[in-house]
Design an enzyme around this catalytic site. Structure first.
Site, PDB file in Angstrom:
ATOM      1  N   CYS A  41      43.419  38.648  44.131  1.00 33.14           N
ATOM      2  CA  CYS A  41      42.298  37.799  44.556  1.00 33.14           C
ATOM      3  C   CYS A  41      42.637  36.856  45.705  1.00 33.14           C
ATOM      4  O   CYS A  41      41.737  36.374  46.391  1.00 33.14           O
ATOM      5  CB  CYS A  41      41.787  36.983  43.365  1.00 33.14           C
ATOM      6  SG  CYS A  41      41.187  37.996  42.003  1.00 33.14           S
ATOM      7  N   HIS A  75      32.230  37.440  43.602  1.00 32.18           N
ATOM      8  CA  HIS A  75      33.681  37.462  43.791  1.00 32.18           C
ATOM      9  C   HIS A  75      34.161  38.865  44.215  1.00 32.18           C
ATOM     10  O   HIS A  75      34.743  39.590  43.415  1.00 32.18           O
ATOM     11  CB  HIS A  75      34.344  37.032  42.477  1.00 32.18           C
ATOM     12  CG  HIS A  75      35.828  36.909  42.522  1.00 32.18           C
ATOM     13  ND1 HIS A  75      36.572  36.871  43.687  1.00 32.18           N
ATOM     14  CD2 HIS A  75      36.748  36.830  41.504  1.00 32.18           C
ATOM     15  CE1 HIS A  75      37.852  36.765  43.389  1.00 32.18           C
ATOM     16  NE2 HIS A  75      37.980  36.744  42.075  1.00 32.18           N
ATOM     17  N   CYS A 130      43.356  31.474  42.543  1.00 27.37           N
ATOM     18  CA  CYS A 130      44.375  32.068  41.671  1.00 27.37           C
ATOM     19  C   CYS A 130      44.361  33.577  41.846  1.00 27.37           C
ATOM     20  O   CYS A 130      43.384  34.151  42.336  1.00 27.37           O
ATOM     21  CB  CYS A 130      44.127  31.683  40.217  1.00 27.37           C
ATOM     22  SG  CYS A 130      42.490  32.123  39.594  1.00 27.37           S
TER      23      CYS A 130
END
Length: 469
Positions: free
Chosen positions: A161, A425, A455
């Protein structure tokens, strides 16, 4: 020796140990030849390190100014343009578009908005997490399809990510080291187009007897902790239990994210950063259709949020509503040296003044930003109380809640226009996306400092500190 140190444009930053610079020098130089009294001599890295340490003490003693208040260096990395697509829902408006096509769109738009020609871009870094079936070198595809010359150097980055943010950090390092003057950095992901994988037995010998199975590429390569073989959501449940966050805490945070995103969209606050994407024409359509607004937050039903079942643990508190969704999208920034910005007549949005990575136990990836952020702030030479806006990626509501608690961040300063829960996302893009939004937010509000952090699976996190120019 002083000339050699100066050529590195080294700064004695307040509160930062010379050891940091010493290790950087040791990695960067095997040998430095310096002229003394007209003669050439060899100086080992250790000798150079000791000299730099002594120089650091002298410089630091003479100047204890905050880094952000010091004269700006010509090699400082600055963001001169920042763009993104609107984020598409899983199987939604962008599902017919590949990640590299989305990436090409933002690469082209970022360069055009910076007022540059393709040949003025030295290199491109693009983040992408699930590259299966995209074809060779996704960043290369985004670069060439985005109209840049075939001579442009490209690199695909996968830090899960945090991929999109890591590209900005790599670009900034290249700028500081004078390895490049203008770089495009960004990320791209089409989770709608991630394929299922066929069992490896199908390649060698085939299925002679018994059941085979498909493996979901999203789960396998994007959302599963390989160390404990658990979903990222189980890690979120671990965080909720550790910090005693209730279901109500998480739902209330999620509702806030949805509400803020809707209000920001209605006010047109995302328009400066979103580049319209022309969708594939539907049969019989007379006019082209452009995708211009994030669509995830529009799907929310507030009445259903309290009634949803836990998604990862029957007795848990993490649900589909207080976690981010699966999404499609891309984002990019043009990072240049301040000197190059002035040379090409580009107006910077922000200066990149600090960045850092951090790691902890994989199951605790949710709170890794609380380690990366203080490191980035220290390198930037500012304190947490100096920060005007925080963008911490909302992989789950507990990510923001836990890091707010650990770093004492007030809710009114974090993700003020909504986060990944509401906006979406697309994992390879999100780290860059929140930086794009942060840079525009600082410009629109006239505020000075912002921190973006994200994160990533495996226990890591990345953080970037920017200052409005």
């Amino acid at each position: 020796l002083i000339r050699g140190v100066s050529s590195l444009e080294w700064d004695a930053r307040e509160g930062e140990s010379p050891v940091h610079h010493r290790s950087t020098l040791r990695q960067s130089f095997v040998l430095l030849r310096v002229g003394f009294f007209g003669q050439s001599h060899s100086i080992s890295p250790n000798m150079l390190s000791r000299s730099v340490s002594r120089t650091a003490k002298v410089v630091a003693a003479g100047s204890r100014r905050n880094y952000a208040s010091k004269p700006v260096s010509k090699r400082d990395p600055v963001i001169v343009s920042a763009v993104r697509t609107a984020v598409g829902s899983f199987g939604g408006s962008l599902s017919g578009v590949t990640a590299t096509q989305l990436g090409a769109h933002v690469v082209k738009a970022a360069v055009e908005r910076a007022g540059l020609k393709g040949e003025q871009v030295d290199s491109v870094y693009m983040g992408n997490v699930i590259s299966a079936n995209l074809g060779q070198a996704p960043a290369r595809q985004a670069t060439i399809l985005g109209g840049l010359p075939k001579s442009t150097v490209t690199t695909t980055v996968n830090k899960v990510c945090a991929s999109g943010m890591k590209t900005i950090m790599l670009a900034s390092q290249d700028i500081l080291l004078s390895q490049a003057d203008v770089i495009v950095a960004g990320g791209m992901e089409s989770m709608s187009n991630v394929p299922y994988y066929v069992d490896a037995r199908a390649r060698f010998g085939g299925f002679k007897y018994g059941h085979g199975q498909f493996t979901d590429g999203i789960l396998r390569d994007g959302l599963t902790d390989v160390y404990d073989n658990i979903h990222m959501g189980v890690c979120a449940e671990h965080c909720a239990k550790t910090f005693n966050f209730s279901r109500q805490d998480q739902d209330n945070y999620a509702i806030s994210s949805y509400t803020r995103a809707a209000e920001a969209t209605k006010a047109g606050l995302f328009k400066p950063e979103v580049v319209p994407f022309e969708l594939p024409a539907k049969k019989g359509a007379k006019e082209p259709t452009f995708f211009t607004e994030d669509e995830e937050f529009k799907k929310v039903n507030f009445d259903k949020i309290p009634t949803l079942k836990p998604a990862f643990d029957k007795a848990g508190t993490v649900t589909a509503a207080n976690a981010s969704a699966l999404n499609d999208g891309a984002s990019a920034v043009v990072v240049s040296s301040l000197e190059a910005a002035e040379k090409h007549g580009m107006k910077p949005l922000a200066r990149i003044i600090g960045w850092a990575d951090a790691e902890r136990a994989p199951i605790e990836f949710t709170i890794a930003p609380a380690l990366a952020i203080p490191k980035a702030l220290a390198r930037a030479g500012i304190k947490a109380e100096d920060v005007d806006f925080w963008e911490i990626n909302e992989a789950f509501a507990v990510v923001s809640l836990a890091n707010m608690k650990l770093l004492n961040i007030p809710h009114e300063k974090i993700n003020v226009r909504g986060g990944a829960i509401a906006l979406g996302h697309p994992i390879g893009s999100s780290g860059c996306r929140i930086t794009v939004s942060l840079a525009h937010m600082l410009q629109q509000t006239g505020k000075r400092y912002g921190v973006a952090a994200i994160c990533n699976g495996g226990g890591g996190a990345s953080a970037v500190v920017i200052e409005r120019i």
